[in-house]
Design a protein around this motif. Sequence first.
Motif, mmCIF file in Angstrom:
data_model
loop_
_atom_site.group_PDB
_atom_site.id
_atom_site.type_symbol
_atom_site.label_atom_id
_atom_site.label_comp_id
_atom_site.label_asym_id
_atom_site.label_seq_id
_atom_site.Cartn_x
_atom_site.Cartn_y
_atom_site.Cartn_z
ATOM 1 N N THR A 127 0.834 -1.202 0.000
ATOM 2 C CA THR A 127 0.000 0.000 0.000
ATOM 3 C C THR A 127 0.869 1.252 0.000
ATOM 4 O OG1 THR A 127 -1.750 -1.158 1.202
ATOM 5 C CG2 THR A 127 -1.805 1.239 1.237
ATOM 6 N N ALA A 128 1.924 1.258 0.809
ATOM 7 C CA ALA A 128 2.824 2.413 0.851
ATOM 8 C C ALA A 128 3.482 2.634 -0.507
ATOM 9 C CB ALA A 128 3.885 2.203 1.929
ATOM 10 N N ARG A 129 3.866 1.552 -1.164
ATOM 11 C CA ARG A 129 4.493 1.659 -2.482
ATOM 12 C C ARG A 129 3.510 2.238 -3.499
ATOM 13 N NH1 ARG A 129 5.393 -3.285 -2.987
ATOM 14 N NH2 ARG A 129 7.254 -3.286 -1.678
ATOM 15 N N SER A 130 2.264 1.770 -3.445
ATOM 16 C CA SER A 130 1.243 2.257 -4.371
ATOM 17 C C SER A 130 0.958 3.745 -4.160
ATOM 18 C CB SER A 130 -0.042 1.444 -4.192
ATOM 19 O OG SER A 130 -1.080 1.955 -4.992
ATOM 20 N N LEU A 131 0.856 4.170 -2.894
ATOM 21 C CA LEU A 131 0.591 5.579 -2.602
ATOM 22 C C LEU A 131 1.785 6.447 -2.986
ATOM 23 C CD1 LEU A 131 -1.159 5.188 0.871
ATOM 24 C CD2 LEU A 131 -2.224 5.895 -1.275
ATOM 25 N N THR A 132 2.991 5.938 -2.779
ATOM 26 C CA THR A 132 4.187 6.681 -3.164
ATOM 27 C C THR A 132 4.211 6.943 -4.659
ATOM 28 O OG1 THR A 132 5.484 5.813 -1.316
ATOM 29 C CG2 THR A 132 6.707 6.597 -3.225
ATOM 30 N N GLN A 133 3.859 5.933 -5.443
ATOM 31 C CA GLN A 133 3.808 6.102 -6.892
ATOM 32 C C GLN A 133 2.698 7.064 -7.303
ATOM 33 O OE1 GLN A 133 3.330 2.076 -8.239
ATOM 34 N NE2 GLN A 133 5.476 1.514 -7.841
ATOM 35 N N GLU A 134 1.547 6.946 -6.662
ATOM 36 C CA GLU A 134 0.408 7.792 -7.026
ATOM 37 C C GLU A 134 0.688 9.266 -6.758
ATOM 38 O OE1 GLU A 134 -4.435 7.962 -6.199
ATOM 39 O OE2 GLU A 134 -3.200 6.401 -5.290
ATOM 40 N N LEU A 135 1.392 9.559 -5.654
ATOM 41 C CA LEU A 135 1.671 10.943 -5.286
ATOM 42 C C LEU A 135 3.069 11.397 -5.693
ATOM 43 C CD1 LEU A 135 0.101 10.942 -1.694
ATOM 44 C CD2 LEU A 135 -0.890 11.874 -3.795
ATOM 45 N N ALA A 136 3.825 10.519 -6.370
ATOM 46 C CA ALA A 136 5.180 10.847 -6.832
ATOM 47 C C ALA A 136 6.053 11.356 -5.689
ATOM 48 C CB ALA A 136 5.111 11.879 -7.964
ATOM 49 N N LYS B 13 -9.284 -1.506 -5.707
ATOM 50 C CA LYS B 13 -8.093 -1.279 -6.535
ATOM 51 C C LYS B 13 -6.845 -1.861 -5.874
ATOM 52 C CE LYS B 13 -5.052 2.524 -7.933
ATOM 53 N NZ LYS B 13 -4.846 3.998 -7.878
ATOM 54 N N HIS B 14 -6.640 -1.588 -4.589
ATOM 55 C CA HIS B 14 -5.440 -2.072 -3.896
ATOM 56 C C HIS B 14 -5.398 -3.601 -3.845
ATOM 57 C CE1 HIS B 14 -4.222 1.890 -2.894
ATOM 58 N NE2 HIS B 14 -5.071 2.095 -1.908
ATOM 59 N N ILE B 15 -6.541 -4.230 -3.565
ATOM 60 C CA ILE B 15 -6.557 -5.693 -3.428
ATOM 61 C C ILE B 15 -6.310 -6.363 -4.766
ATOM 62 C CG2 ILE B 15 -7.983 -7.686 -2.834
ATOM 63 C CD1 ILE B 15 -9.352 -5.975 -0.743
ATOM 64 N N THR B 16 -6.995 -5.905 -5.803
ATOM 65 C CA THR B 16 -6.847 -6.549 -7.116
ATOM 66 C C THR B 16 -5.465 -6.306 -7.713
ATOM 67 O OG1 THR B 16 -7.935 -4.622 -8.131
ATOM 68 C CG2 THR B 16 -9.309 -6.528 -7.630
ATOM 69 N N GLN B 17 -4.810 -5.204 -7.349
ATOM 70 C CA GLN B 17 -3.432 -4.981 -7.798
ATOM 71 C C GLN B 17 -2.502 -6.041 -7.219
ATOM 72 O OE1 GLN B 17 -2.483 -0.953 -6.684
ATOM 73 N NE2 GLN B 17 -2.982 -0.113 -8.693
ATOM 74 N N GLN B 18 -2.702 -6.395 -5.957
ATOM 75 C CA GLN B 18 -1.840 -7.372 -5.307
ATOM 76 C C GLN B 18 -2.254 -8.804 -5.607
ATOM 77 O OE1 GLN B 18 -0.723 -6.460 -1.161
ATOM 78 N NE2 GLN B 18 -1.789 -4.513 -1.371
ATOM 79 N N HIS B 19 -3.555 -9.024 -5.760
ATOM 80 C CA HIS B 19 -4.076 -10.378 -5.982
ATOM 81 C C HIS B 19 -5.140 -10.342 -7.081
ATOM 82 C CE1 HIS B 19 -1.923 -11.826 -2.462
ATOM 83 N NE2 HIS B 19 -2.437 -10.835 -1.769
ATOM 84 N N GLY C 214 -9.603 0.347 11.192
ATOM 85 C CA GLY C 214 -9.979 1.720 10.888
ATOM 86 C C GLY C 214 -10.880 1.731 9.678
ATOM 87 N N ALA C 215 -11.372 2.918 9.322
ATOM 88 C CA ALA C 215 -12.317 3.028 8.216
ATOM 89 C C ALA C 215 -11.661 3.478 6.916
ATOM 90 C CB ALA C 215 -13.440 4.000 8.587
ATOM 91 N N GLY C 216 -10.353 3.716 6.924
ATOM 92 C CA GLY C 216 -9.658 4.113 5.708
ATOM 93 C C GLY C 216 -9.302 2.920 4.841
ATOM 94 N N SER C 217 -9.011 3.181 3.577
ATOM 95 C CA SER C 217 -8.794 2.077 2.640
ATOM 96 C C SER C 217 -7.527 1.281 2.954
ATOM 97 C CB SER C 217 -8.736 2.608 1.199
ATOM 98 O OG SER C 217 -7.702 3.553 1.051
ATOM 99 N N ALA C 218 -6.518 1.910 3.548
ATOM 100 C CA ALA C 218 -5.305 1.161 3.890
ATOM 101 C C ALA C 218 -5.601 0.127 4.972
ATOM 102 C CB ALA C 218 -4.210 2.122 4.349
ATOM 103 N N SER C 219 -6.318 0.534 6.016
ATOM 104 C CA SER C 219 -6.667 -0.410 7.082
ATOM 105 C C SER C 219 -7.562 -1.522 6.561
ATOM 106 C CB SER C 219 -7.378 0.325 8.223
ATOM 107 O OG SER C 219 -6.500 1.188 8.896
ATOM 108 N N VAL C 220 -8.510 -1.167 5.708
ATOM 109 C CA VAL C 220 -9.438 -2.170 5.176
ATOM 110 C C VAL C 220 -8.707 -3.138 4.258
ATOM 111 C CG1 VAL C 220 -11.570 -2.520 3.887
ATOM 112 C CG2 VAL C 220 -11.344 -0.534 5.378
ATOM 113 N N THR C 221 -7.832 -2.606 3.399
ATOM 114 C CA THR C 221 -7.049 -3.461 2.507
ATOM 115 C C THR C 221 -6.174 -4.419 3.306
ATOM 116 O OG1 THR C 221 -7.009 -1.746 0.802
ATOM 117 C CG2 THR C 221 -5.342 -3.479 0.656
ATOM 118 N N HIS C 222 -5.533 -3.910 4.341
ATOM 119 C CA HIS C 222 -4.667 -4.754 5.162
ATOM 120 C C HIS C 222 -5.462 -5.870 5.820
ATOM 121 C CE1 HIS C 222 -2.181 -5.846 8.686
ATOM 122 N NE2 HIS C 222 -1.174 -5.623 7.868
ATOM 123 N N ALA C 223 -6.642 -5.558 6.343
ATOM 124 C CA ALA C 223 -7.478 -6.576 6.981
ATOM 125 C C ALA C 223 -7.887 -7.644 5.976
ATOM 126 C CB ALA C 223 -8.713 -5.930 7.602
#
Length: 678
Positions: free
Chosen positions: A540-549, A589-595, A649-658
């Motif tokens: 997730t951190a890698r994806s956000l880093t790329q998205e925000l350059a 988006k995050h889940i399907t990118q990884q799996h 948490g209710a953010g997409s990073a927490s949900v994706t991780h779960a």
Amino acid sequence: MASEEPAKQDADLQQFVDHFLDPGHNDAGKYRKGVERLREAAVNHRKSPLVLPWLNEQSQQMAYYVIPRRRDQLTAVRDLLVAFLGPSLAKYGYDVPSMLDKPHEAPVRERYGAGNVFIIAATYDMTERRRLRTALERMVDVVERSPVRAWSAPKPLGRLLADFEAALLSGAPQVSAAILQQLDLQGGLSAANVKHLKIRLLAAQGRANDLLSLPGLREVLLQDPPLLVKDLVLSALYATRIEPALTAGDLAGAVKALTAPDSNFSLLSDGDLMAYSDQAVTALLVGTYGRGETEELSRSIACLYAEGRGETVPDALASYLQLLESALTPSESVDPASAAVEASADLEDIPATVSLTTWGEVIRAVTQNEKEAFDLCRKLDVRRGGAPIQLEMTSDSELARIFANLSDAEYESVWQYALGPFLQELTRAELYYRQTLTTVMRSIVNQRCDPANLAVLDLLLELFLRTAPDALEYSEFLEQMSVGFDQWVAPETAGQALDFVDRLAAFASPVPDARVQTAQLLLGPLFSQSQRLDSAYLSTARSLTQELALGLEWPERTPAQEDGEAVDVGPAQILVYGLDEGVLQRVQKHITQQHPSVRVVLSAEKVATKQLKEAARNSDFSVMITQCAAHAATNCIAQYAKKVVYPRGAGSASVTHAAITALHERAVEQQDVSAGKR
């Protein structure tokens, strides 16, 4: 005689430890050298927690059971595990107690109770296992040698109650559960009030069956609990017993379900119908029909239609009303308008004439401890899933001034009673209160950075970004929010930090440089300790880093570097539920990118639709975001899902991780089954 009691306790403890480490059912007991130091510490130490290894050689699964010696040490032991292990040596189990549901855990559960023991799962790698054991041995030695001290200053009761409400509102059920446990251990609340909070937590998670089977529920209802508690129990009855019967067209079956001895419906059937949520209203209507109170049923249904809530009337009862009215003489017929007036005069919780008409008046009244304000806030909470209660909105600037001028005591009261309904109203009505949100955010940043505050801060950030602020407002909000980042961003809070960054990435930015700077402040501490992050967070951190350059080069995790993630999750279907469709889309988006082989079904339904039932039933598991969720939908998912996963948490990073964590656990279980290890 007094000296005999400690001797007996020591003998009982020795017997328990010997039984737990018996090689007949625990293979760890075969390796005396490996367990002897922890065995001796468990029996002879007095301050350090018990740490007992467990091993199944057939499945090669190993874990350490970490048991506080007293229930009031649970929070302290959690802090010790975070400090000595954290995510570096233990990916899971170090910060949340286990419910102890396996057969070999029965003796532990009987002696120490469910929910009071941490289970630290070890990896398959022998080097990592030795590191974990060494860290645990060091922990018990350090604690035992340390001077006697109070591990933490108890929080004021009002603060804990406020934090409990805030965590529920913000979609952090694990935080609410931890606060509830602290409330129970610290004291200050009656047993009935603790049960009220437990009912609220179970309802927020959609665990209707667990709510109805809660020990002591009947005793709670006999004490005439608040309207909200009654509403939640009625809603649980609807979800588990009435709705399935009505869906099958079996009105008699619905009535029979309510008359069952364990339903406790007879303790819930009084009170004003119009004050309840839609699910509770339907349950009360079925109960009225079952008692044969035809005139009362007719008046109630007419009132509901007059109030625009006719959808709560089951088809079977609507038809019954038509037959009933055709049999009445003209003088006996029911006029919907007069029925509504008559019913409104009987309201128990809100007077017929309400003096509070704006949110500004409600906030001021709460600070002055006016009963009318507290009752209105409770009613707003009850009706969040039903017909809205209209309040005029005070201007943004005036409301911001009200919040800014609150004393500490007044702010605590507003936090506990009014902030939740207010933020829910902002979420539902899409109202734009930038100055007010900024003022509330400042009060959180300047006070403390505990999990409840971070969850609310995430919600405030989301609501603020929805308002499409201008460049100056955007920059000032992010600058002030960033003040406390260095106090809480760490690998242990990676989910919250990544949630914040994902919020920033999800909304258009009028000042891209401010967004990038804030994201770098959040990710910087994580990047410097990236070796302590698991692969789901790293991805997730890698994806956000790329998205925000952002220009950060996050390390890649290979299968050999992280045990448990080398498995192929294979094809699967999961349901992700929440009311924020933007978060749902980013999770997908995050889940399907990884799996890519995983199908992610999204739902933002507020009611129990056929599509939601089918999605829950056909998915391998469901991920439920409880933030501002409607009980009708969460109860439906819990009823039909094979398994429910609650993110932190209710953010997409927490949900994706779960979701990804649950996918990996499922894949490991499938591998074990196919290999004959279970």
